[in-house]
Design a protein around this motif. Sequence first.
Motif, mmCIF file in Angstrom:
data_model
loop_
_atom_site.group_PDB
_atom_site.id
_atom_site.type_symbol
_atom_site.label_atom_id
_atom_site.label_comp_id
_atom_site.label_asym_id
_atom_site.label_seq_id
_atom_site.Cartn_x
_atom_site.Cartn_y
_atom_site.Cartn_z
ATOM 1 N N HIS A 219 0.858 -1.190 0.000
ATOM 2 C CA HIS A 219 0.000 0.000 0.000
ATOM 3 C C HIS A 219 0.892 1.238 0.000
ATOM 4 O O HIS A 219 1.008 1.952 1.007
ATOM 5 N N PRO A 220 1.541 1.512 -1.110
ATOM 6 C CA PRO A 220 2.514 2.608 -1.157
ATOM 7 C C PRO A 220 1.844 3.978 -1.024
ATOM 8 O O PRO A 220 0.767 4.213 -1.581
ATOM 9 N N LYS A 221 2.521 4.873 -0.308
ATOM 10 C CA LYS A 221 2.011 6.227 -0.114
ATOM 11 C C LYS A 221 2.862 7.269 -0.821
ATOM 12 O O LYS A 221 2.456 8.420 -0.933
ATOM 13 N N GLU A 222 4.044 6.853 -1.257
ATOM 14 C CA GLU A 222 4.952 7.773 -1.935
ATOM 15 C C GLU A 222 5.126 7.346 -3.392
ATOM 16 O O GLU A 222 4.947 6.172 -3.739
ATOM 17 N N THR A 223 5.515 8.315 -4.209
ATOM 18 C CA THR A 223 5.623 8.070 -5.649
ATOM 19 C C THR A 223 6.649 6.980 -5.974
ATOM 20 O O THR A 223 6.422 6.128 -6.832
ATOM 21 N N GLY A 224 7.785 6.988 -5.287
ATOM 22 C CA GLY A 224 8.831 5.996 -5.543
ATOM 23 C C GLY A 224 8.336 4.578 -5.333
ATOM 24 O O GLY A 224 8.522 3.699 -6.183
ATOM 25 N N ASN A 225 7.697 4.319 -4.209
ATOM 26 C CA ASN A 225 7.197 2.977 -3.912
ATOM 27 C C ASN A 225 6.003 2.607 -4.795
ATOM 28 O O ASN A 225 5.768 1.430 -5.061
ATOM 29 N N ARG A 226 5.258 3.593 -5.212
ATOM 30 C CA ARG A 226 4.165 3.305 -6.144
ATOM 31 C C ARG A 226 4.717 2.780 -7.475
ATOM 32 O O ARG A 226 4.161 1.851 -8.060
ATOM 33 N N LEU A 227 5.803 3.375 -7.929
ATOM 34 C CA LEU A 227 6.430 2.924 -9.168
ATOM 35 C C LEU A 227 7.002 1.514 -9.005
ATOM 36 O O LEU A 227 6.881 0.676 -9.907
ATOM 37 N N VAL A 228 7.610 1.235 -7.854
ATOM 38 C CA VAL A 228 8.137 -0.114 -7.582
ATOM 39 C C VAL A 228 7.010 -1.141 -7.601
ATOM 40 O O VAL A 228 7.122 -2.209 -8.208
ATOM 41 N N THR A 229 5.908 -0.814 -6.948
ATOM 42 C CA THR A 229 4.774 -1.742 -6.881
ATOM 43 C C THR A 229 4.182 -1.997 -8.260
ATOM 44 O O THR A 229 3.915 -3.142 -8.636
ATOM 45 N N PHE A 230 3.998 -0.950 -9.026
ATOM 46 C CA PHE A 230 3.432 -1.117 -10.365
ATOM 47 C C PHE A 230 4.341 -1.959 -11.252
ATOM 48 O O PHE A 230 3.880 -2.876 -11.950
ATOM 49 N N SER A 231 5.646 -1.678 -11.240
ATOM 50 C CA SER A 231 6.584 -2.415 -12.083
ATOM 51 C C SER A 231 6.651 -3.880 -11.681
ATOM 52 O O SER A 231 6.693 -4.762 -12.539
ATOM 53 N N THR A 232 6.652 -4.162 -10.374
ATOM 54 C CA THR A 232 6.699 -5.555 -9.899
ATOM 55 C C THR A 232 5.451 -6.321 -10.312
ATOM 56 O O THR A 232 5.522 -7.455 -10.783
ATOM 57 N N CYS A 233 4.292 -5.700 -10.139
ATOM 58 C CA CYS A 233 3.031 -6.355 -10.525
ATOM 59 C C CYS A 233 2.978 -6.608 -12.033
ATOM 60 O O CYS A 233 2.541 -7.677 -12.476
ATOM 61 N N PHE A 234 3.439 -5.663 -12.818
ATOM 62 C CA PHE A 234 3.423 -5.832 -14.264
ATOM 63 C C PHE A 234 4.389 -6.935 -14.703
ATOM 64 O O PHE A 234 4.078 -7.747 -15.575
ATOM 65 N N HIS A 426 11.961 -3.736 -15.722
ATOM 66 C CA HIS A 426 11.670 -3.728 -14.289
ATOM 67 C C HIS A 426 12.848 -3.177 -13.488
ATOM 68 O O HIS A 426 12.664 -2.344 -12.581
ATOM 69 N N PHE A 427 14.054 -3.636 -13.835
ATOM 70 C CA PHE A 427 15.228 -3.152 -13.093
ATOM 71 C C PHE A 427 15.454 -1.654 -13.328
ATOM 72 O O PHE A 427 15.888 -0.933 -12.421
ATOM 73 N N ILE A 428 15.172 -1.189 -14.537
ATOM 74 C CA ILE A 428 15.275 0.251 -14.804
ATOM 75 C C ILE A 428 14.256 1.013 -13.953
ATOM 76 O O ILE A 428 14.565 2.074 -13.381
ATOM 77 N N ALA A 429 13.046 0.468 -13.833
ATOM 78 C CA ALA A 429 12.017 1.112 -13.006
ATOM 79 C C ALA A 429 12.440 1.162 -11.545
ATOM 80 O O ALA A 429 12.195 2.156 -10.841
ATOM 81 N N LEU A 430 13.102 0.105 -11.070
ATOM 82 C CA LEU A 430 13.583 0.095 -9.683
ATOM 83 C C LEU A 430 14.638 1.171 -9.466
ATOM 84 O O LEU A 430 14.630 1.867 -8.440
ATOM 85 N N VAL A 431 15.537 1.285 -10.432
ATOM 86 C CA VAL A 431 16.590 2.306 -10.309
ATOM 87 C C VAL A 431 15.977 3.708 -10.328
ATOM 88 O O VAL A 431 16.356 4.575 -9.523
ATOM 89 N N ILE A 432 15.012 3.915 -11.217
ATOM 90 C CA ILE A 432 14.352 5.227 -11.283
ATOM 91 C C ILE A 432 13.631 5.525 -9.970
ATOM 92 O O ILE A 432 13.687 6.656 -9.452
ATOM 93 N N SER A 433 12.964 4.546 -9.417
ATOM 94 C CA SER A 433 12.255 4.732 -8.155
ATOM 95 C C SER A 433 13.214 5.099 -7.038
ATOM 96 O O SER A 433 12.949 6.010 -6.238
ATOM 97 N N LEU A 434 14.338 4.403 -6.984
ATOM 98 C CA LEU A 434 15.328 4.677 -5.941
ATOM 99 C C LEU A 434 15.927 6.062 -6.114
ATOM 100 O O LEU A 434 16.077 6.816 -5.130
#
Length: 530
Positions: A219-234, A426-434
């Motif tokens: 249940h992400p509340k910040e933009t970074g974790n929202r991007l991580v969650t979306f990329s992982t689910c996809f 996915h890994f690019i999305a993780l790096v962007i989120s971080l």
Amino acid sequence: GQQVPLFDVKNLESNETLRSNFCPIHRLVENGTVLTRNALKDVNIQAAIYRSQLDSETGGIDEVNPPIGIKILDEIARRAKFKWRDSYSVIDSPNENQTWDTVLKQSVDTFDLNGDWHLRTPERLADGINFPEGWYDGSLILVRKNMRETEFAFRFFAFMNPFTIGVWLLIILSSIISGLVYYVIDYILCAGKKDKMEVTIRKSLFEAALTLTGHSLFHPKETGNRLVTFSTCFLFLIITASYTANLTSFLVVRNAPDIVINDIQDVIKNDMPICVMRSSTSDTFMQDRYDTAILVRKDTILDTYLALDSGECKVVLTTAGTWDTEKANIIYNKDCQKERVGREVRHLQAGFSLQDSAQLCSSLFRDVISLHMLEMEIDGTLDTIWNTHRSRSATNNCQEIKASKNDKSIKAKINVKNLGGIFIVHFIALVISLLFAIISTHLRKHKAKLAGSTTKKDSLPVAEYPEYSKKSIAQGPEFSKKEDDLSMTSHHQLEYTKAMKKQTECMESVKKQMSVMQEQLTKLADGKTQ
């Protein structure tokens, strides 16, 4: 060099015979002068060899790897000390107007021995043809082409077939990294205060792994974790869809069973065309026993196997000896896709053949050959000759073919090349989120620093507002604490300072007015007194 035949017989229909008379030797054996095993010593045997047994280029015997019949005849001749290579004749296989029975009968009527294998059948025995001890398995069997790649044995890890090991490792690695990145972003945004963080590291790893099942607890509340969650689910959505599709292919398509063949009746019942060699024992047998069978007649044994490859027939009726020898031949068994199926159709032995004759005492010749054949079986020489012959004749390494099939099975699996793109995204999305979390935190700190600097510039000196300073000193720690609390709200500090300044000015104005009023009251009091 290669030995060529003494006679090249084009037509066996003449009454001419080249057979030897063994009666003088037979009398010597009967009176004990000569032992049976040595009875044919230095005798020239008239043997008939088929043209197909000779080297097609030279017309002579191939000395490097001759046919199995010639190898065995050479060994018998060595043991019995008779000669045949200087006096053999070459004959042709049956033409379209002949049968194998006809050619066999004519050859043994003309020569001492037919130097190739023929099936020992009741019909041939009844026709006066004798068969010494057999050396060839002439049992009729069924061979078919097997297109299935799947074994029906239980395999514990069959559920992993849709993906290669590399993909499975990437899935595990992606799950772990996704959980760690989610936790790190949460840690950074909450400045390491665990009481304000959404997840612990264990919970983050578990929920990341759970996403693979298609269910997410994040249940992400910040933009970074929202991007991580979306990329992982996809990512796991694509993986789940790919796994389901390929698993269906492995379990349904590749495991579709062929028609089960237990015996010849199953073949006939399912209307499966059967390849047989024209005019052979198998052809005659099928005509006599199974008149409803669909027969596809070919001129040679090789043609029957090639017809199986082309799809002209579904099974080949052949001999066990032929199959055991030619299954490792790349021409007969390309890609090792053929297999023996069902029970024996008919049990038969095969070997050399000769014509029985009391006038020529041919039984002695038969007995000598049988004696040495039995000794070759007992001492293992026959097995050695067969094994050597088959190893030299093998041109198809079925072990390598099996490995190749396993490679094909591996190629059928989804590998890193197929799914590598989604993992990279996915890994690019993780790096962007971080990076987003780090930059966001840095900007907040920088903004707070700027707000603190502005507050310092706008703060009032103590000398200008002595009352405010005194009030601050007089109120002591409570007032200081309020100041500290106010300084913590950096983005409202400037506005607060300006408001306090105005309030202080108002208080000074009220204070002056109070002084004026006090003076007026004092004057009024003095006037009344007067």
